[in-house]
Design a protein around this motif. Structure first.
Motif, PDB file in Angstrom:
ATOM      1  N   PRO A 136       0.823  -1.210   0.000  1.00  0.00           N
ATOM      2  CA  PRO A 136       0.000   0.000   0.000  1.00  0.00           C
ATOM      3  C   PRO A 136       0.858   1.262   0.000  1.00  0.00           C
ATOM      4  CG  PRO A 136      -0.898  -1.604   1.527  1.00  0.00           C
ATOM      5  CD  PRO A 136       0.426  -2.135   1.083  1.00  0.00           C
ATOM      6  N   ALA A 137       0.423   2.249  -0.751  1.00  0.00           N
ATOM      7  CA  ALA A 137       1.191   3.492  -0.875  1.00  0.00           C
ATOM      8  C   ALA A 137       1.485   4.106   0.487  1.00  0.00           C
ATOM      9  CB  ALA A 137       0.436   4.481  -1.751  1.00  0.00           C
ATOM     10  N   LEU A 138       0.566   3.987   1.418  1.00  0.00           N
ATOM     11  CA  LEU A 138       0.756   4.566   2.745  1.00  0.00           C
ATOM     12  C   LEU A 138       1.935   3.935   3.471  1.00  0.00           C
ATOM     13  CD1 LEU A 138      -0.455   6.674   4.617  1.00  0.00           C
ATOM     14  CD2 LEU A 138      -1.939   4.910   5.573  1.00  0.00           C
ATOM     15  N   GLU A 139       2.291   2.703   3.093  1.00  0.00           N
ATOM     16  CA  GLU A 139       3.436   2.027   3.690  1.00  0.00           C
ATOM     17  C   GLU A 139       4.689   2.167   2.828  1.00  0.00           C
ATOM     18  OE1 GLU A 139       2.305  -2.024   4.473  1.00  0.00           O
ATOM     19  OE2 GLU A 139       0.359  -1.424   5.272  1.00  0.00           O
ATOM     20  N   ARG A 140       4.519   2.593   1.584  1.00  0.00           N
ATOM     21  CA  ARG A 140       5.662   2.706   0.673  1.00  0.00           C
ATOM     22  C   ARG A 140       6.489   3.963   0.932  1.00  0.00           C
ATOM     23  NH1 ARG A 140       8.192  -0.901  -1.375  1.00  0.00           N
ATOM     24  NH2 ARG A 140       6.489  -1.803  -2.603  1.00  0.00           N
ATOM     25  N   TYR A 141       5.805   5.092   1.148  1.00  0.00           N
ATOM     26  CA  TYR A 141       6.519   6.353   1.324  1.00  0.00           C
ATOM     27  C   TYR A 141       7.016   6.483   2.760  1.00  0.00           C
ATOM     28  CZ  TYR A 141       4.445   7.554  -3.176  1.00  0.00           C
ATOM     29  OH  TYR A 141       4.072   7.556  -4.496  1.00  0.00           O
ATOM     30  N   THR A 142       8.216   7.039   2.902  1.00  0.00           N
ATOM     31  CA  THR A 142       8.825   7.198   4.217  1.00  0.00           C
ATOM     32  C   THR A 142       9.315   8.644   4.365  1.00  0.00           C
ATOM     33  OG1 THR A 142      11.008   6.505   3.412  1.00  0.00           O
ATOM     34  CG2 THR A 142       9.556   4.778   4.233  1.00  0.00           C
ATOM     35  N   GLY A 143       9.919   8.966   5.489  1.00  0.00           N
ATOM     36  CA  GLY A 143      10.450  10.314   5.678  1.00  0.00           C
ATOM     37  C   GLY A 143       9.737  11.078   6.775  1.00  0.00           C
ATOM     38  N   VAL A 144      10.069  12.363   6.901  1.00  0.00           N
ATOM     39  CA  VAL A 144       9.644  13.196   8.026  1.00  0.00           C
ATOM     40  C   VAL A 144       8.123  13.268   8.155  1.00  0.00           C
ATOM     41  CG1 VAL A 144       9.681  15.532   8.987  1.00  0.00           C
ATOM     42  CG2 VAL A 144      11.754  14.563   7.967  1.00  0.00           C
ATOM     43  N   LEU A 145       7.438  13.559   7.066  1.00  0.00           N
ATOM     44  CA  LEU A 145       5.981  13.689   7.130  1.00  0.00           C
ATOM     45  C   LEU A 145       5.336  12.372   7.549  1.00  0.00           C
ATOM     46  CD1 LEU A 145       3.598  15.558   4.744  1.00  0.00           C
ATOM     47  CD2 LEU A 145       3.108  13.185   5.349  1.00  0.00           C
TER      48      LEU A 145
END
Length: 246
Positions: free
Chosen positions: A78-87
């Motif tokens: 899922p995209a929500l688990e793919r992106y990482t970082g500060v936000l």
């Protein structure tokens, strides 16, 4: 309500779901452009130097090019688990209950240079492409996405759109009626300046508050109430802009 997040350069590896199927993504009217961009990135990955130039990569970032080479065959998540970082650290989906995670899938979307925008539940592979990139043989990403992206997002949303994308990604598909958020630092003398370091962090906190609230904001004042209850210091700057003060 649809809360539209910016993507991140950093992404998690791997995944446990089947390879990319563009037909399964939300906003199917974007499929043709998505396919054009995916095919272009995969083809570009066969030329290391051209990939580095087009994507703004250094010689030690071969792994990013390898990700692009495997876009059609790599596992997804899922995209929500793919992106990482500060936000996404501030959003902190790992702490969500099952009910809150269900709300996140229903309320969150993420801007994307490669996919235009996706819903939080859409399953995507890791990739490297930034909003300001220009791929060989194609126009700018803005010229490719602008004619269709905003309309697709507006059709996907149910009610209010809160657009937390950065300027580059907002330009790919401008949504004039969306509520936006600006993060400012207030100094001791009362002067204010645009924040850079904490911008993503506070937008992540706002996104978290809007995700887990039971409220259904319909305007900027409703968004401000949710943010205030979550402990953020906010002001309504206009009918379409919320200011977060740090």
């Amino acid at each position: 309500m649809l809360v539209l997040l910016p993507p991140s350069e950093t992404k998690s590896d791997g995944g446990s779901d089947s390879p990319l199927d563009l037909a399964d993504l939300s906003m199917p009217q974007l499929t043709e452009t998505r396919e054009t961009l995916v095919r272009s990135l995969v083809n570009l990955a066969s030329d290391f130097d051209a990939s580095c130039e087009a994507l703004g990569l250094g010689p030690t970032q071969a792994d990013e090019i390898e990700r692009n080479a495997k876009l059609w065959v790599a596992p997804t998540c899922p995209a929500l688990e793919r992106y990482t970082g500060v936000l996404f650290d501030a959003l902190d989906i790992r702490s969500f209950t099952k009910v809150q995670k269900s709300k996140a899938y229903a309320r969150l979307g993420i801007g994307s240079a490669l996919f235009g925008a996706v819903r939080a539940r859409d399953r995507i592979p890791a990739y490297r492409l930034s909003g300001g990139s220009k791929l060989p043989g194609l126009g700018t990403l803005r010229s490719m996405w602008k004619p269709q992206l905003a309309n697709a997002i507006e059709q996907e949303a149910e009610g209010l759109i809160v657009d937390l994308r950065s300027g580059t990604y907002q330009q790919l598909g401008p949504i004039p009626d969306a509520v936006t958020a600006t993060v400012l630092t207030e100094k001791a003398d009362g002067s204010r300046s645009v924040v850079s370091h904490f911008n993503k962090h506070h937008k992540g906190l706002l996104a978290r508050a809007l995700t887990i609230t039971r409220a259904e904001p319909t305007d900027v004042r409703g968004v401000a109430r949710v943010a205030s209850k979550a402990g953020l210091r906010v002001e309504v700057a206009s009918e379409r802009e919320l200011v977060i003060l740090t």
